[in-house]
Write an enzyme that holds these catalytic residues in place. Sequence first.
Site, short mmCIF file in Angstrom:
data_model
loop_
_atom_site.label_atom_id
_atom_site.label_comp_id
_atom_site.label_asym_id
_atom_site.label_seq_id
_atom_site.Cartn_x
_atom_site.Cartn_y
_atom_site.Cartn_z
N ARG A 1 -2.02 3.81 5.32
CA ARG A 1 -3.45 4.79 6.09
C ARG A 1 -3.33 5.37 6.80
O ARG A 1 -1.86 5.21 8.43
CB ARG A 1 -3.98 4.08 6.73
CG ARG A 1 -5.09 2.95 5.85
CD ARG A 1 -5.84 1.94 6.02
NE ARG A 1 -6.58 1.05 5.37
CZ ARG A 1 -6.34 -0.03 5.48
NH1 ARG A 1 -4.69 -0.65 6.21
NH2 ARG A 1 -6.65 -1.17 4.55
N LYS B 1 -6.38 -2.41 9.66
CA LYS B 1 -8.26 -2.57 10.00
C LYS B 1 -8.63 -3.68 10.40
O LYS B 1 -7.79 -4.78 9.87
CB LYS B 1 -8.76 -1.96 8.63
CG LYS B 1 -9.43 -0.86 7.84
CD LYS B 1 -10.53 -0.35 7.09
CE LYS B 1 -9.57 0.70 6.72
NZ LYS B 1 -11.29 0.56 5.41
N HIS C 1 -4.95 9.95 2.09
CA HIS C 1 -5.33 9.14 1.91
C HIS C 1 -4.39 9.32 -0.39
O HIS C 1 -4.05 8.43 -1.06
CB HIS C 1 -6.98 8.79 1.31
CG HIS C 1 -7.01 7.98 1.18
ND1 HIS C 1 -6.80 6.34 2.67
CD2 HIS C 1 -7.54 6.41 0.63
CE1 HIS C 1 -7.15 5.87 2.47
NE2 HIS C 1 -7.17 5.22 1.83
N ARG D 1 -1.47 7.50 -0.30
CA ARG D 1 -1.72 5.99 -0.64
C ARG D 1 -2.41 6.25 -1.75
O ARG D 1 -1.29 4.76 -3.11
CB ARG D 1 -2.60 5.47 0.81
CG ARG D 1 -2.89 3.93 0.87
CD ARG D 1 -4.10 4.46 1.95
NE ARG D 1 -4.97 3.11 1.73
CZ ARG D 1 -4.22 1.80 2.71
NH1 ARG D 1 -3.13 1.57 2.46
NH2 ARG D 1 -5.17 0.45 2.01
N HIS E 1 -5.19 -4.93 1.67
CA HIS E 1 -6.28 -5.24 1.07
C HIS E 1 -6.71 -6.97 1.52
O HIS E 1 -5.08 -7.81 1.30
CB HIS E 1 -6.67 -4.47 0.36
CG HIS E 1 -6.49 -3.48 -0.60
ND1 HIS E 1 -6.17 -2.98 -1.59
CD2 HIS E 1 -6.82 -2.37 0.33
CE1 HIS E 1 -6.57 -1.97 -1.70
NE2 HIS E 1 -6.85 -1.35 -0.34
N TYR F 1 -7.04 -0.05 -8.59
CA TYR F 1 -5.72 0.43 -9.05
C TYR F 1 -5.31 -0.09 -11.16
O TYR F 1 -4.34 0.77 -10.69
CB TYR F 1 -4.41 0.15 -7.68
CG TYR F 1 -5.10 1.26 -6.92
CD1 TYR F 1 -5.03 2.03 -6.86
CD2 TYR F 1 -4.98 0.37 -6.06
CE1 TYR F 1 -5.30 3.26 -5.36
CE2 TYR F 1 -5.51 0.65 -4.79
CZ TYR F 1 -5.39 1.87 -4.29
OH TYR F 1 -5.87 2.72 -3.23
#
Length: 305
Positions: A149, A177, A250, A253, A276, A285
Amino acid sequence: MSLALTEALADYLNHVRAERGLSANTVAAYRRDLNRYVGFLAGRGVTQVGEVTTVDITEFVRHLSEAQAPASVARHVVSVRGLHAFLVDESLTRDDPAAEVSPPKLTQRLPKALSVDDVTRILDAPDRTSVVGLRDAALLELLYGTGARVSEICSLDVDEVSAALADPDAGLRLLGKGGKERVVPIGSYAAGAVSDYLVRARPSLAQASARHDPALLLNQRGRRLSRQSAWAVMQRAAEGAAIRAEVSPHSLRHSFATHLLDGGADLRVVQELLGHSSVATTQIYTLVTIEHLREVHAAAHPRAR
């Protein structure tokens, strides 16, 4: 027991900040959403936690839906449900009026991945004979080379990246995150671009500030490059590469993930690289690659149309 909604909100924000370790940006988003919620309830004469009903929350959702996009409404609902679940868990109220309120269903949007050729043109766009161009090249190569990110790249310090360059097998540590740490490989192109930047450009940028900043990527004032500035770098590179599609950091990414899956990478490996928490997030994806297969089939097969 009576508890004002404003006090409950303050307690909840302290909880998500201290106990759950959420980032400052995430806490700020919760604050904005829940301030709007508490303000709406106050307009209906509801100021105490025990006075809130499911009807109040449903009306708040309906009110938001008149002016907000479904994704924004869904985010507000999640915030509200989190607040009321916290109040029950802490025994500050017995009932959870938000438990039966569901966020609106969202149409699944496929991430926009660039082609390999488009990515290559973007990465080649910065002028690597200039100080700023070397910095931009390092940023873009890191974004695409690691799938990180933009906030993760902008938060890197020189020492962290120097360790990865000194021992490529160790990988680059990224803080994602919720403070979740992961290690990703740093490829030769990204490593080369960062090394060139550190030797030929960063010292010049650092001289612009009297205060030593440990940040890897510096702006022209010698301070840490912001996410907004990184976005501008991406726009400039896309313009230089004559890319007409709407792009952002992004996009690299998304392209990183899609190109890995197209190349045969295992879905769980891509999940780990992206950071993730659930493989379900990464599975979107696979829809991109299936859509690509459909396009190729329709264009190439004599009986596809």
